[in-house]
Design an enzyme around this catalytic site. Sequence first.
Site, PDB file in Angstrom:
ATOM      1  CG  ASP A   1      -0.399  -0.306   2.455  1.00 45.83           C
ATOM      2  OD1 ASP A   1       0.648   0.299   2.729  1.00 45.83           O
ATOM      3  OD2 ASP A   1      -0.931  -1.151   3.203  1.00 45.83           O
TER       4      ASP A   1
ATOM      5  CE  LYS B   1      -6.075  -1.036   4.282  1.00 47.08           C
ATOM      6  NZ  LYS B   1      -5.803  -1.669   5.546  1.00 47.08           N
TER       7      LYS B   1
ATOM      8  CG  MET C   1      -3.242   6.983  11.105  1.00 45.08           C
ATOM      9  SD  MET C   1      -4.273   5.528  10.973  1.00 45.08           S
ATOM     10  CE  MET C   1      -3.694   4.544  12.329  1.00 45.08           C
TER      11      MET C   1
HETATM   12  C1  LIG Z   1      -2.300   2.769   9.230  1.00 45.63           C
HETATM   13  S1  LIG Z   1      -1.052   3.362  10.299  1.00 45.63           S
HETATM   14  C2  LIG Z   1       0.123   2.121  10.108  1.00 45.63           C
HETATM   15  C3  LIG Z   1       1.086   2.075  11.229  1.00 45.63           C
HETATM   16  C4  LIG Z   1       2.135   1.000  11.005  1.00 45.63           C
HETATM   17  N1  LIG Z   1       1.572  -0.300  11.043  1.00 45.63           N
HETATM   18  C5  LIG Z   1       3.277   1.112  11.997  1.00 45.63           C
HETATM   19  O1  LIG Z   1       3.503   0.188  12.795  1.00 45.63           O
HETATM   20  O2  LIG Z   1       3.976   2.126  11.954  1.00 45.63           O
HETATM   21  C6  LIG Z   1      -0.435   4.702   9.397  1.00 45.63           C
HETATM   22  C7  LIG Z   1       0.142   5.790  10.287  1.00 45.63           C
HETATM   23  O3  LIG Z   1       1.421   5.410  10.777  1.00 45.63           O
HETATM   24  C8  LIG Z   1       2.213   6.560  10.946  1.00 45.63           C
HETATM   25  N2  LIG Z   1       3.377   6.445  10.064  1.00 45.63           N
HETATM   26  C9  LIG Z   1       3.657   5.453   9.213  1.00 45.63           C
HETATM   27  N3  LIG Z   1       4.862   5.646   8.615  1.00 45.63           N
HETATM   28  C10 LIG Z   1       5.331   6.815   9.108  1.00 45.63           C
HETATM   29  C11 LIG Z   1       6.511   7.552   8.892  1.00 45.63           C
HETATM   30  N4  LIG Z   1       7.473   7.151   8.049  1.00 45.63           N
HETATM   31  N5  LIG Z   1       6.683   8.691   9.600  1.00 45.63           N
HETATM   32  C12 LIG Z   1       5.741   9.123  10.461  1.00 45.63           C
HETATM   33  N6  LIG Z   1       4.613   8.453  10.706  1.00 45.63           N
HETATM   34  C13 LIG Z   1       4.395   7.312  10.039  1.00 45.63           C
HETATM   35  C14 LIG Z   1       1.377   7.743  10.547  1.00 45.63           C
HETATM   36  O4  LIG Z   1       0.734   8.217  11.721  1.00 45.63           O
HETATM   37  C15 LIG Z   1       0.398   7.101   9.611  1.00 45.63           C
HETATM   38  O5  LIG Z   1      -0.773   7.858   9.478  1.00 45.63           O
END
Ligand SMILES: C[S@@+](CC[C@H](N)C(=O)[O-])C[C@H]1O[C@@H](n2cnc3c(N)ncnc32)[C@H](O)[C@@H]1O
Length: 485
Positions: free
Chosen positions: A253, A275, A388
């Site tokens: 995604d 997504k 998020m």
């Molecule tokens: C659906 S969640 C998935 C989280 C993921 N499974 C994890 O463990 O990081 C998506 C959210 O993770 C956070 N996120 C994911 N990658 C990121 C990054 N490189 N920098 C900052 N926040 C991140 C943000 O808050 C984003 O909206």
Amino acid sequence: MEHLPIFLTVKGKTIVVDGGGTVAVRRVERALSAGANVISCDPTPEEELQALIDRNPNALTSFKRPAQREDVKNATVVYGASEDNVRDQRLRAWSDEFKVLCNVADEPDICDFITPSIVDRSPVVVAISTGGAAPVVARTLRARIETMLLPSFGQLTEFVGGFRQAIANKISTGRERRHFWERMIDGPAGDFFLSGEKDKASNRIESDLAAIGRDDAPPMGEVYLVGAGPGDPDLLTFKALRLMQRADVVLYDRLIGDEILSLVRRDAERIFVGKLPQKHTMGQDDISQLMAKLAKEGNRVMRLKGGDPFTFGRGGEEIEVLANAGVPFRVVPGITAAAGCSAYAGIPLTHRDYAQSCVFVTAHGKNGILDLDWDVLLRPSQTVAIYMGTSNLDKLVDGFVTRGVSEMTDIAIIENGTRANQRVVTGTLYNIVNLSIEADIKGPSIIMIGGVVTLHQLLEPAKAASSETTFEMSISANKSTEEVR
Ligand SMILES: C[S@@+](CC[C@H](N)C(=O)[O-])C[C@H]1O[C@@H](n2cnc3c(N)ncnc32)[C@H](O)[C@@H]1O
């Protein structure tokens, strides 16, 4: 190609090493590990060489003098490692006289061969050569290959070798035999063995062999639910990388960047399952059903997810469907965004002076309405990491302040954490909404609230950190006779 790559059989044959220092030690060690009888010649061997001589009284003969003509006469290979030009030239002349292969350290013009850089996972040995042009390139490659070939890979090779006859008896065509071998090494049996479950590995190979030719054996694939970390490809686990090289189909995604996707096996099918916030390209249930269907068709299916699949990743829901459908699956954890952002922004999640605990929450409420357990979030000496949350930032700030949290409380937003375009915006609950509007935060972001944020200025790692892995190297002008000392 300037050199002919060969692996020489030297078991029981004589190898002469002339020299007493570190280079001589490496030559002697390698010759001994290949089963040669080694003659070490030097008037004053250094301590390391002497220790080697003392430990190997049978295979290693030591003469406390430079090499002589008679030593070379019956040798298969001779190494000059004395850094003494007169000794080297004599060795070369005797090698010519007796037609013996000769290598002299750092003297490519008088060498018959160069010594490669090796990764030894015996019986698997990988030899790397740059033709002596740039030993540092060979060293860098060796480090990469070492991370791919786990130390237990050699044992795995020996283990599966034990089934060679049984496989040959059962499978007659070469192509099918090759596929079976690939499935065995790269599939569940190999995984069982590498994780120490030898009995399960044997059982799996035997049951796979027994199933060959039976009509009732369905070609069941499997699903790997893999966490790819927050973005920096260096944060992938070895296991994730190994499975990425094995998958036939990859469902990914938005959070998976091109750099990570490029590490997937080249001929694997890639399916974008979307997504975007508020805009799912494919419904959650459709994704799960698709994975189950592809696996049932015999594919090795990878579901590649940002961060960790079980942390706000709906990974649990996806594999529930697989479990109910009887599809085998494996879960590989990844570094979750809060952990990655914390390290790359220099904001520790806990610190004895600021925070004794930390909580991870999602502010992705249904229809934009926040549904948070505020009692948990308002504890003192705690870091709150919010996933998020940027689209609800004003409501979040409001929630804290109206419940009595000081407007001067420190807060940070880390956007695109761990990636080359990471940005960190710091402020207080009082001004963070304006600061984030000014910064025009659009990428995936983690919000961190608590005293640890004040450490950001001091602890933020130098930006160059991620360039550690770039393939920069200086090419040495002089050719060398060895790839690695
Ligand atoms: C659906 S969640 C998935 C989280 C993921 N499974 C994890 O463990 O990081 C998506 C959210 O993770 C956070 N996120 C994911 N990658 C990121 C990054 N490189 N920098 C900052 N926040 C991140 C943000 O808050 C984003 O909206």
